[in-house]
Design a protein around this motif. Structure first.
Motif, PDB file in Angstrom:
ATOM      1  N   THR A 187      27.935 -22.156  25.688  1.00 29.44           N
ATOM      2  CA  THR A 187      27.263 -22.281  24.391  1.00 29.44           C
ATOM      3  C   THR A 187      28.244 -22.442  23.246  1.00 29.44           C
ATOM      4  N   GLY A 188      29.459 -21.958  23.431  1.00 32.09           N
ATOM      5  CA  GLY A 188      30.455 -21.969  22.366  1.00 32.09           C
ATOM      6  C   GLY A 188      30.385 -20.766  21.457  1.00 32.09           C
ATOM      7  N   TYR A 189      29.380 -19.906  21.648  1.00 32.01           N
ATOM      8  CA  TYR A 189      29.213 -18.746  20.770  1.00 32.01           C
ATOM      9  C   TYR A 189      29.950 -17.509  21.277  1.00 32.01           C
ATOM     10  N   ASN A 190      30.415 -17.526  22.497  1.00 40.05           N
ATOM     11  CA  ASN A 190      31.155 -16.401  23.060  1.00 40.05           C
ATOM     12  C   ASN A 190      32.555 -16.884  23.433  1.00 40.05           C
ATOM     13  N   THR A 191      33.579 -16.218  22.901  1.00 39.47           N
ATOM     14  CA  THR A 191      34.947 -16.699  23.093  1.00 39.47           C
ATOM     15  C   THR A 191      35.865 -15.587  23.587  1.00 39.47           C
ATOM     16  N   ALA A 192      36.977 -16.009  24.168  1.00 35.13           N
ATOM     17  CA  ALA A 192      37.990 -15.075  24.677  1.00 35.13           C
ATOM     18  C   ALA A 192      39.339 -15.434  24.068  1.00 35.13           C
ATOM     19  N   HIS A 193      40.115 -14.409  23.773  1.00 29.94           N
ATOM     20  CA  HIS A 193      41.423 -14.576  23.143  1.00 29.94           C
ATOM     21  C   HIS A 193      42.400 -13.597  23.789  1.00 29.94           C
ATOM     22  N   ILE A 194      43.604 -14.042  24.028  1.00 21.86           N
ATOM     23  CA  ILE A 194      44.622 -13.175  24.636  1.00 21.86           C
ATOM     24  C   ILE A 194      45.858 -13.191  23.755  1.00 21.86           C
ATOM     25  N   PHE A 195      46.217 -12.021  23.248  1.00 20.09           N
ATOM     26  CA  PHE A 195      47.435 -11.921  22.454  1.00 20.09           C
ATOM     27  C   PHE A 195      48.460 -11.070  23.189  1.00 20.09           C
ATOM     28  N   GLN A 196      49.716 -11.225  22.780  1.00 17.36           N
ATOM     29  CA  GLN A 196      50.812 -10.487  23.380  1.00 17.36           C
ATOM     30  C   GLN A 196      51.274  -9.395  22.422  1.00 17.36           C
ATOM     31  N   ALA A 197      51.411  -8.190  22.932  1.00 18.89           N
ATOM     32  CA  ALA A 197      51.918  -7.076  22.122  1.00 18.89           C
ATOM     33  C   ALA A 197      52.413  -5.988  23.053  1.00 18.89           C
ATOM     34  N   ALA A 198      53.443  -5.284  22.627  1.00 20.34           N
ATOM     35  CA  ALA A 198      54.022  -4.191  23.415  1.00 20.34           C
ATOM     36  C   ALA A 198      54.410  -4.659  24.815  1.00 20.34           C
ATOM     37  N   GLY A 199      54.811  -5.936  24.926  1.00 17.16           N
ATOM     38  CA  GLY A 199      55.290  -6.452  26.189  1.00 17.16           C
ATOM     39  C   GLY A 199      54.216  -6.724  27.220  1.00 17.16           C
ATOM     40  N   ARG A 200      52.967  -6.805  26.798  1.00 18.05           N
ATOM     41  CA  ARG A 200      51.891  -7.053  27.745  1.00 18.05           C
ATOM     42  C   ARG A 200      50.808  -7.899  27.086  1.00 18.05           C
ATOM     43  N   SER A 201      49.827  -8.321  27.875  1.00 17.63           N
ATOM     44  CA  SER A 201      48.704  -9.100  27.369  1.00 17.63           C
ATOM     45  C   SER A 201      47.536  -8.180  27.034  1.00 17.63           C
ATOM     46  N   TRP A 202      46.787  -8.555  26.000  1.00 16.93           N
ATOM     47  CA  TRP A 202      45.580  -7.847  25.577  1.00 16.93           C
ATOM     48  C   TRP A 202      44.486  -8.887  25.391  1.00 16.93           C
ATOM     49  N   LEU A 203      43.319  -8.635  25.962  1.00 13.32           N
ATOM     50  CA  LEU A 203      42.206  -9.571  25.911  1.00 13.32           C
ATOM     51  C   LEU A 203      41.180  -9.117  24.877  1.00 13.32           C
ATOM     52  N   VAL A 204      40.829 -10.022  23.966  1.00 10.36           N
ATOM     53  CA  VAL A 204      39.764  -9.782  22.991  1.00 10.36           C
ATOM     54  C   VAL A 204      38.586 -10.670  23.355  1.00 10.36           C
ATOM     55  N   LEU A 205      37.439 -10.070  23.558  1.00  8.73           N
ATOM     56  CA  LEU A 205      36.197 -10.814  23.746  1.00  8.73           C
ATOM     57  C   LEU A 205      35.419 -10.774  22.438  1.00  8.73           C
ATOM     58  N   ALA A 206      35.037 -11.947  21.938  1.00 11.73           N
ATOM     59  CA  ALA A 206      34.246 -12.052  20.714  1.00 11.73           C
ATOM     60  C   ALA A 206      32.873 -12.596  21.102  1.00 11.73           C
ATOM     61  N   LEU A 207      31.876 -11.717  21.142  1.00 11.81           N
ATOM     62  CA  LEU A 207      30.550 -12.074  21.648  1.00 11.81           C
ATOM     63  C   LEU A 207      29.535 -12.252  20.525  1.00 11.81           C
ATOM     64  N   ASP A 208      28.649 -13.195  20.738  1.00 11.11           N
ATOM     65  CA  ASP A 208      27.572 -13.468  19.798  1.00 11.11           C
ATOM     66  C   ASP A 208      26.758 -12.195  19.536  1.00 11.11           C
ATOM     67  N   TRP A 209      26.090 -12.198  18.406  1.00 12.86           N
ATOM     68  CA  TRP A 209      25.345 -10.986  18.044  1.00 12.86           C
ATOM     69  C   TRP A 209      24.164 -10.738  18.982  1.00 12.86           C
ATOM     70  N   ARG A 210      23.713 -11.793  19.684  1.00  5.57           N
ATOM     71  CA  ARG A 210      22.687 -11.647  20.707  1.00  5.57           C
ATOM     72  C   ARG A 210      23.082 -12.516  21.909  1.00  5.57           C
ATOM     73  N   THR A 211      23.831 -11.902  22.791  1.00  6.28           N
ATOM     74  CA  THR A 211      24.324 -12.607  23.966  1.00  6.28           C
ATOM     75  C   THR A 211      23.275 -12.564  25.075  1.00  6.28           C
ATOM     76  N   THR A 212      23.072 -13.691  25.738  1.00  6.39           N
ATOM     77  CA  THR A 212      22.126 -13.762  26.845  1.00  6.39           C
ATOM     78  C   THR A 212      22.838 -13.441  28.157  1.00  6.39           C
ATOM     79  N   ASP A 213      22.065 -13.440  29.240  1.00 10.90           N
ATOM     80  CA  ASP A 213      22.638 -13.106  30.544  1.00 10.90           C
ATOM     81  C   ASP A 213      23.769 -14.046  30.929  1.00 10.90           C
TER      82      ASP A 213
END
Length: 650
Positions: A187-213
């Motif tokens: 849909t394009g409304y739910n995205t994933a982002h991975i940043f680097q910090a403290a020598g490791r990867s961290w995943l941020v999930l940005a989900l729509d305000w009403r996500t479907t199954d």
């Protein structure tokens, strides 16, 4: 913002305007998994250097530092109400400049990522999103890593809604040059982002305000594609506060537990959070005033659920930032809330309302979150215990004694009078057990407990004390070479120690880990701070907050030099090192020099040729106290060692 049950009024483009109410140096990550038809921009997350695009200049977070900051921006909708001809980009742009300026080594905060929590606009109008686009272009030009998501004022319906001004402005195409963008669902409304910090990867999930199954299934797949990566879940609606904003400062109840799952939040918890142990922190806006709570997930681990929103405050919050300062060295996240737009104004020019908004310092907005990162992440990214190292590797040049306790007795079994612990240096400084008459048989036992960086994975547990004198200690032999050593050219004494929770200042204070027999008076010592009955050298734990103390009588003085450390907490292993370079003596705790290291020349150690005591201390030539606690590997070297030569060295 607000609930979705308000009476709608139509704007010029037919959008429903809802009124407002309240409410380690572990594995790197690859490309995020995506669902069928998903958008994926393919690149692995970038280093700090790669994240800076040409023309950026100041966005350069340090991806290796153990301290970094996640910036969070909640509902900024009142700044963008285009259908009302009311747009104020300046506050948000000032916050964006703050994010840019406070990244990297010189920025102070090392901001590595910014997450917006939705409701970018009040009306979802194309005119509003044109202005939002201009503001976020500031971040794009500087290569800032960030995420956005749709709130209920940005869209209608759920993530199956199709095209919208939000998607055309803030959809996946916006991140086509972002090195931290890891993918989007179909849909394009739910995205994933991975940043680097403290020598490791961290995943941020940005989900729509009403996500479907399908959106939840996609998010679940992304998490499983990065099985060793901690996850921060951002969405617009998850928890709401359980108190009101009718007075300020807020009567917020328990600031650690003043939020609860909203109806939709329970759906998010059940379908995504509960069974994914990697999700340790969730962030949402929508409701006010701010609140937070903690829930146990299916694995029995804490998930921190935080809600932040300032749209009900002066100027709609004015682009307020909440800063999550991660400190992996301290196992703490320090949270503060501030307004860069107000802080950029001259103090004398700020209105009273603006000044009140500059920093929000109440307990719901400024707090610390203790979190043992290694323990919390151990279920999906375990850090293996450092393996034991053979004794021969620790026999550095000049080693005159090395005692360790692995491979000898079974844990919990006792050492008896006359038992021997060999000196692994081969110098003949073996230790023999001596037991105070009337002492329990279990007063000295073998243990497999140890400091995490100790070469030998074992220790001795002493159950000694005074009032009355009791316990077992060890001693070098009468003719041991160590007895005669004066260490005129310098020395290093290292040990590992832990005091138990039943340690008592009266009964256990000033017991020695290691001491040299022979009194100061018998050696002719006198002058300031001299106690003629005390031993010539003693590494002890004081009765004042369990401070380590090395008190010794050097060859060049008639009075002692004393090194004092800070208080050592109980039930924690500590590495202690005493280093003398032939002139000055320095005490180190966990490799760090203590504050009270006298700048006094102290050459060598005075001796009367008598034995050393391990776990024993004497006064006036008689043992008066036995150590209470655990002692691990102990090494004595006849030269000063550098920190990278200590027993803890990697």
């Amino acid at each position: 913002m607000s609930t979705d049950s308000d009476i709608p009024s139509q704007d010029a483009d037919g959008h429903s305007r809802r009124g407002f109410l309240r409410n380690t140096a572990l594995a790197g990550a690859g490309t995020a998994a995506a669902g069928v038809g998903a958008t994926v921009l393919g690149a692995a997350p970038a280093s700090a250097a790669e994240a800076a695009r040409s023309g950026g200049g100041t966005w350069r977070p340090d991806a290796t530092a153990l301290q970094f900051t996640l910036a969070v921006m909640p509902d900024t909708q009142y700044l963008y109400w285009g259908s009302q001809d009311s747009v104020n980009r300046t506050p948000q742009e000032e916050s964006f400049r703050y994010v840019i300026d406070h990244s990297g080594p010189g920025g102070g905060d090392n901001i590595v990522f910014m997450a917006h929590l939705g409701d970018l606009t009040q009306d979802a109008d194309p005119s509003s999103f044109r202005q939002v686009d201009k503001a976020f272009t500031l971040l794009d030009k500087h290569g800032v890593a960030y995420s956005v998501l749709a709130g209920n004022h940005d869209v209608t319906g759920d993530d199956s809604r199709g095209d919208s001004p939000y998607l055309r402005t803030m959809g996946p195409h916006r991140f086509r040059r972002s090195r931290t963008f890891a993918g989007a669902d179909a849909t394009g409304y739910n995205t994933a982002h991975i940043f680097q910090a403290a020598g490791r990867s961290w995943l941020v999930l940005a989900l729509d305000w009403r996500t479907t199954d399908q959106g939840f299934a996609w998010a679940d797949k992304v998490i499983k594609a990065h099985p060793r990566t901690p996850v921060i879940l951002t969405t617009h609606d998850l928890v709401h506060s359980t108190y009101d904003d009718n007075v300020f400062p807020y009567e917020s109840g328990d600031p650690e537990d003043n939020a609860a799952l909203a109806d939709y939040g329970r759906t998010v918890w059940d379908k995504l959070v509960d069974h994914n142990d990697q999700v340790f922190l969730t962030l949402n806006g929508h409701y006010w005033p701010p609140g937070r709570t903690t829930r146990k997930n299916a694995a029995g681990n804490d998930v921190y659920l935080h809600m932040t929103n300032y749209q009900n405050r002066y100027f709609g919050g004015g682009g307020m930032l909440r800063l999550y300062h991660f400190d992996l060295a301290r196992d703490t996240i320090d949270v503060e809330t501030l307004n860069p737009w107000v802080l950029a104004q001259q103090p004398e020019s700020r209105s009273g309302l603006a000044a009140e908004l500059s920093r929000i310092s109440g307990p719901v907005d400024t707090f610390s979150l203790p979190i043992d990162f290694e323990k919390r992440f151990s279920g999906f990214a375990p850090v293996g215990a450092r393996p034991a190292r053979p004794a021969r590797r620790e026999l550095v040049r000049g080693t005159v004694a090395y005692w360790r306790f692995d491979g000898q007795g079974a844990p919990g079994t006792a050492l008896a009078e006359g038992d021997t612990v060999r000196d692994l240096s081969g110098s003949g400084n073996d230790l023999t057990v001596v037991t105070v008459p009337g002492t329990a048989a279990s007063a000295l036992t073998w243990s497999d407990d140890h400091h995490p960086d100790q070469p030998g994975h074992a220790s001795l547990t002493f159950a000694g004390g005074r009032n009355p004198l009791h316990g077992s200690y060890l001693t070098t032999g009468a003719k041991a070479p160590l007895n005669a050593e004066t260490f005129r050219s310098g020395y290093t004494i290292e040990t590992f120690v832990m005091m138990p929770l039943d340690w008592d200042a009266t009964d256990n204070g000033f017991a020695s880990i290691l001491s040299r027999r022979g009194s100061a008076g018998a050696a002719g010592k006198h002058g300031r701070n001299t106690d003629p009955d005390e031993p010539l050298a003693q590494l002890s734990i004081s009765n004042n907050g369990r401070e380590p103390q090395f008190n010794h009588y050097p060859l060049n003085d008639t009075y002692p030099t004393t090194n004092w450390g800070h208080g050592l907490v109980e039930s924690r292993w500590w590495h202690l090192a005493v280093v003398n370079d032939g002139r000055f003596t320095r005490l180190y705790v966990e490799g760090a020099p203590v504050v009270d290291n006298p700048d006094r020349v102290s050459v060598g150690l005075t001796t009367l040729g008598r034995p050393w005591l391990f776990g024993g201390h004497e006064n006036a030539d008689a043992v008066d106290i036995v150590f209470h606690g655990s002692v691990g590997d102990t090494r004595i070297v006849n030269r000063p060692l550098r920190g990278d030569e200590f027993l803890t060295a990697r």
